[in-house]
Enzyme design. Sequence first.
Site, short mmCIF file in Angstrom:
data_model
loop_
_atom_site.label_atom_id
_atom_site.label_comp_id
_atom_site.label_asym_id
_atom_site.label_seq_id
_atom_site.Cartn_x
_atom_site.Cartn_y
_atom_site.Cartn_z
N SER A 192 0.85 -1.19 0.00
CA SER A 192 0.00 0.00 0.00
C SER A 192 0.88 1.24 0.00
O SER A 192 1.55 1.52 1.00
CB SER A 192 -0.93 0.02 1.22
N GLY A 193 0.88 1.95 -1.10
CA GLY A 193 1.70 3.16 -1.18
C GLY A 193 1.36 4.15 -0.09
O GLY A 193 2.24 4.63 0.62
N THR B 281 -5.06 2.66 2.72
CA THR B 281 -6.14 2.08 1.94
C THR B 281 -7.12 1.38 2.89
O THR B 281 -6.73 0.45 3.60
CB THR B 281 -5.58 1.08 0.92
N GLU C 223 4.83 1.11 -7.34
CA GLU C 223 4.39 -0.23 -7.72
C GLU C 223 5.53 -1.03 -8.37
O GLU C 223 5.71 -2.21 -8.06
CB GLU C 223 3.18 -0.12 -8.65
#
Length: 183
Positions: free
Chosen positions: A93-94, A98, A150
Amino acid sequence: MDQSTGRPVDSWHLSGTELRSVLAALPVDEYDRFVSCFDGVAEGRLFLSGQGRSGLAAQMAAMRFMHLGLAAHFVGEATAPSVRSGDTLVIVSGSGRTPVSVGFARIARSEGAKVLLVTHQRESPLRDLSDGSIVLPTDASRQFGGTLFEQSALILLDSVVLELMRALPDPAGTMSYHHTNLQ
């Protein structure tokens, strides 16, 4: 501008240059500490999760962990079992925020599973919930959205697979044995 040719930097070299910058900026001790979080992972099951393109990177990594002979699953697949004590959940999760991933982390922790996080944020709800994390320095990018994160997350998790391969007596044979033959 490429100083040797005088041409604008093409996208291929831009992506490569940005990835090299992330690798150079990631402290080796942070990488080693994150890899050590996978010690004993074979004693339980390994779950990977992420949303959107982060989830696609997590899916590819789950396949490689399965090739190691680990009981690896991507969260959300129809055959993924329930998470329990002794298992490990790796979340990509950047933002580290989220909502679905935060919910998964809470469920995994409540079951006694270990939670690991790959992110680019030093502070986040998921980092607070994780037992181990790594922060990829992907803030400076000319690529769209979270593309550099990513790409970097996939390379990082593939690198963890390479580290775990070192413990196998016949890594190539093991990986080949677990690779699909229904193709």
